[in-house]
Design a protein around this motif. Structure first.
Motif, mmCIF file in Angstrom:
data_model
loop_
_atom_site.group_PDB
_atom_site.id
_atom_site.type_symbol
_atom_site.label_atom_id
_atom_site.label_comp_id
_atom_site.label_asym_id
_atom_site.label_seq_id
_atom_site.Cartn_x
_atom_site.Cartn_y
_atom_site.Cartn_z
ATOM 1 N N VAL A 2 -4.717 8.307 -8.222
ATOM 2 C CA VAL A 2 -3.743 6.224 -7.990
ATOM 3 C C VAL A 2 -2.829 6.241 -9.019
ATOM 4 N N PRO A 3 -2.043 5.293 -8.529
ATOM 5 C CA PRO A 3 -0.666 4.739 -9.285
ATOM 6 C C PRO A 3 -1.137 3.966 -10.774
ATOM 7 N N THR A 4 -0.186 4.951 -11.458
ATOM 8 C CA THR A 4 -0.050 4.418 -12.787
ATOM 9 C C THR A 4 -0.668 2.581 -12.737
ATOM 10 N N GLY A 5 0.023 1.771 -12.604
ATOM 11 C CA GLY A 5 0.385 0.603 -12.461
ATOM 12 C C GLY A 5 -1.265 -0.057 -11.715
ATOM 13 N N TRP A 37 -2.878 -6.263 -3.101
ATOM 14 C CA TRP A 37 -2.552 -6.364 -4.683
ATOM 15 C C TRP A 37 -2.891 -5.324 -5.479
ATOM 16 N N ALA A 38 -3.912 -4.578 -5.989
ATOM 17 C CA ALA A 38 -4.114 -3.326 -6.706
ATOM 18 C C ALA A 38 -3.491 -2.812 -6.452
ATOM 19 N N SER A 39 -2.528 -2.678 -5.585
ATOM 20 C CA SER A 39 -1.567 -1.096 -5.783
ATOM 21 C C SER A 39 -0.199 -1.150 -6.294
ATOM 22 N N ASN A 40 0.024 -2.567 -7.545
ATOM 23 C CA ASN A 40 1.302 -2.619 -7.279
ATOM 24 C C ASN A 40 2.229 -2.497 -7.206
ATOM 25 N N SER A 41 2.072 -2.330 -5.259
ATOM 26 C CA SER A 41 3.965 -1.851 -4.835
ATOM 27 C C SER A 41 4.166 -3.474 -3.748
ATOM 28 N N GLY A 85 2.631 -6.295 2.612
ATOM 29 C CA GLY A 85 1.926 -5.860 3.898
ATOM 30 C C GLY A 85 0.550 -6.747 3.587
ATOM 31 N N ALA A 86 0.225 -6.741 2.213
ATOM 32 C CA ALA A 86 -0.987 -7.426 2.796
ATOM 33 C C ALA A 86 -1.343 -9.019 2.845
ATOM 34 N N VAL A 143 0.007 2.204 2.382
ATOM 35 C CA VAL A 143 0.931 2.848 1.352
ATOM 36 C C VAL A 143 1.012 3.129 0.444
ATOM 37 N N GLU A 144 0.426 3.539 -0.406
ATOM 38 C CA GLU A 144 0.009 3.865 -2.136
ATOM 39 C C GLU A 144 -1.986 4.616 -1.952
ATOM 40 N N TYR A 145 -2.458 4.714 -0.693
ATOM 41 C CA TYR A 145 -3.473 5.649 -0.988
ATOM 42 C C TYR A 145 -3.105 7.305 -0.312
ATOM 43 N N SER A 146 -3.704 7.907 -0.730
ATOM 44 C CA SER A 146 -4.143 9.160 0.041
ATOM 45 C C SER A 146 -5.862 9.656 0.175
#
Lengths: 205, 332
Positions: free
Chosen positions: B71-74, B132-136, B142-143, B224-227
């Motif tokens: 989970v990304p910090t931001g 939005w939640a990824s903060n990237s 993309g969203a 992109v931020e998901y794993s």
């Protein structure tokens, strides 16, 4: 009994999420709670047997309107500190407005009651739900009985839409646009020119 | 009380009977996709794990399960984790109203097609929330693309559904299939069939309309931020939505569970098999398109949705209604 339980679950979540729409600090969370609110309202409609209204509520409000809300709210650069800065200053004014509004509502609603002649006063009698399916009943009322009113409402919305477009449309000079018909109508002769270049002379373009 | 429990258990059993084969077919679809695209590109595709590589999707799932969830910090944690769950959930709940055969449906509700339309219009939330939640910035771009795209193509899907409904006179999916006993709707409504299929490609973010995840411009778009498993859930959701859209195409235009001709060798085969075959044929076209077409440019995508499909489908609704009224074939 199960229906009562489901009703109370839907209503409780509906009211709780409506409160959270106002109290959530983050506007995006507010919109998400609003969506939860719509969902529970749709659930209540289904419980009452109005499944058409429930689905339309989800399609129109959740599927389209709330997406645009979310779109706009996400694009806002919200500074939470600035939002809370004037809190104490505006609190008395806000509270006064709220109290006055609540008092007005009480004055209006307290003596209000259904007239005993309401069932007769409704111009269109409600069809028997056992005989006619509610989607069909709505259709008959909207598109048969009140077709002209319905069309007029549609025209008014169209005018509003055109008005919004006219107000926001601005023609700018020097903007390059793609014209698909022109692009397709182009022939090879227009686009390509063969030039025999003489050595050390170049070409005038 | 015991009665209620028993009914509940039977209902849960029925639901599992839909969900489990669905998840297996999602897994098989990823295998099918790699095989088909491999064949189109003169490669072999997966052929090492299990016979003909059939166990490849399960190996992939195991691999994703053992990866670390990051989970990304931001990131906004709650919304970040909710987005993939919502995507998968929405692509599963829609199956409640799909009729697999005569009377083979979990909930035969009167407004079935509206329910499907409502659920498929919600698919955009998983993507917007993830972006939005990824903060990237890539995820957010993309969203935004996805939100604009899905809202645009939903409008023409709505008109296509209205045209079919005009011919049927009911919102119930079983009635829509039964109305096609004489002629499947893709013959009289051929242009609408094409519009529906192309809009379905756009609605499921599939190639050539996969701009929300265009890897050459915005890395992988909204996820992109998901794993690990949260990534796998997006993947499952996307493929389940593809199967759903193919199922909708076969119900609305290809006669659902009905055999092509109601004569001896065809009507021996059960309706479920026909439905599965039609859905698989639509899925094949999804994959075929992916291997054939280059990605659209964004403004061209918007032009196609608003300036071509929308006026044309509106015109066709008016035309269909006019013809039905003039000939007196309108369903009452």
């Amino acid at each position: 009994m199960i229906e009562a339980i489901v009703f109370y679950v839907f209503s409780a979540v509906l009211v709780a999420s409506a409160v959270m729409v106002i109290f959530a600090r983050n506007p995006v969370h507010s919109v998400l709670f609003l969506i939860l609110c719509f969902f529970n309202a749709a659930g209540l409609f289904v419980l009452m047997g109005a499944e058409f209204l429930a689905m339309i509520l989800v399609v129109v409000y959740v599927g389209a309107v709330a997406v645009l809300f979310l779109f706009v709210v996400m694009m806002l650069d919200v500074d939470f500190a600035a939002l809370r800065a004037g809190y104490a200053k505006y609190l008395p004014v806000g509270a006064a407005v709220g109290v006055i509004l609540a008092a007005e509502l009480v004055f209006v609603l307290a003596p209000w009651a259904f007239s005993p002649s309401v069932p007769e006063a409704i111009a269109v009698p409600i069809p028997d739900p056992g005989q006619i399916h509610n989607t069909r009943a709505l259709g008959l009322v909207l598109y048969d009985q009140y077709v002209f009113v319905f069309q007029a409402a549609g025209l008014i919305l169209l005018v509003a839409m055109i008005g919004a477009i006219v107000l926001t449309l601005r023609e700018r000079e020097g903007v390059k646009r793609q014209s698909i018909p022109r692009q397709i109508a182009r022939t090879r002769a227009e686009g390509v020119e063969t030039v025999a270049v003489k050595s050390r002379q170049g070409v005038d373009v | 009380m015991g009665n209620i429990l028993l009914t509940g258990a039977i209902e849960i059993g029925k639901i599992l009977l839909v969900i489990v084969p669905l998840l297996v077919s999602v897994a098989m679809l990823t295998y099918f996709e790699r095989k088909v695209i491999g064949a189109i590109q003169l490669r072999k595709g997966p052929n090492v794990v299990g016979p003909f590589g059939l166990l490849q999707p399960f190996a992939d799932a195991l691999k994703l399960l053992t990866k670390e969830t990051i989970v990304p910090t931001g990131a906004n944690r709650v919304v970040f984790m909710m987005a993939p769950v919502l995507t998968l959930l929405l692509s599963l709940v829609a199956w409640a109203v799909i009729p697999f055969g005569y009377g083979m449906v979990l909930a035969d509700i009167n407004v079935g097609i509206l329910y499907l339309f409502a659920i498929s219009s919600l698919g955009v939330y998983g993507i917007i929330m993830a972006g939005w939640a990824s903060n990237s910035k890539y995820a957010f771009l993309g969203a935004l693309r996805s939100a604009a795209q899905m809202v645009s193509y939903e409008v023409s899907i709505g008109f296509v559904i209205i045209t079919v409904l005009l011919c049927v006179g009911s919102l119930n999916l079983s009635d829509i299939v039964m109305a096609q006993r004489n002629v499947w709707f893709f013959i009289p409504l051929f242009p609408m069939f094409i519009i529906f299929f192309v809009s379905a490609l756009a609605e499921t973010n599939r190639s050539p309309f996969d701009l929300p995840e265009g890897e050459s411009e915005i890395v992988a778009g909204y996820f992109v931020e998901y794993s690990s498993m949260s990534f796998a859930m997006f993947f499952l959701g996307e493929y389940a939505a593809m199967i759903l859209m193919s199922g909708m195409t076969s119900i609305l235009f290809l006669g659902g569970w009905l055999p092509p001709f109601d004569i001896a060798p065809f009507n021996w085969i059960p309706g479920l098999v026909w439905f599965a075959l039609k859905t698989a044929a639509c899925l094949f076209v999804f994959l075929w398109v992916r291997a054939t077409m280059p990605r659209y440019r964004y403004d061209q995508l918007m032009r196609l949705g608003w300036k071509v499909f929308l006026p044309f489908s509106l015109l066709w609704v008016v035309l269909t209604a006019g013809v039905l009224m003039a000939t007196g074939w309108i369903a009452r």
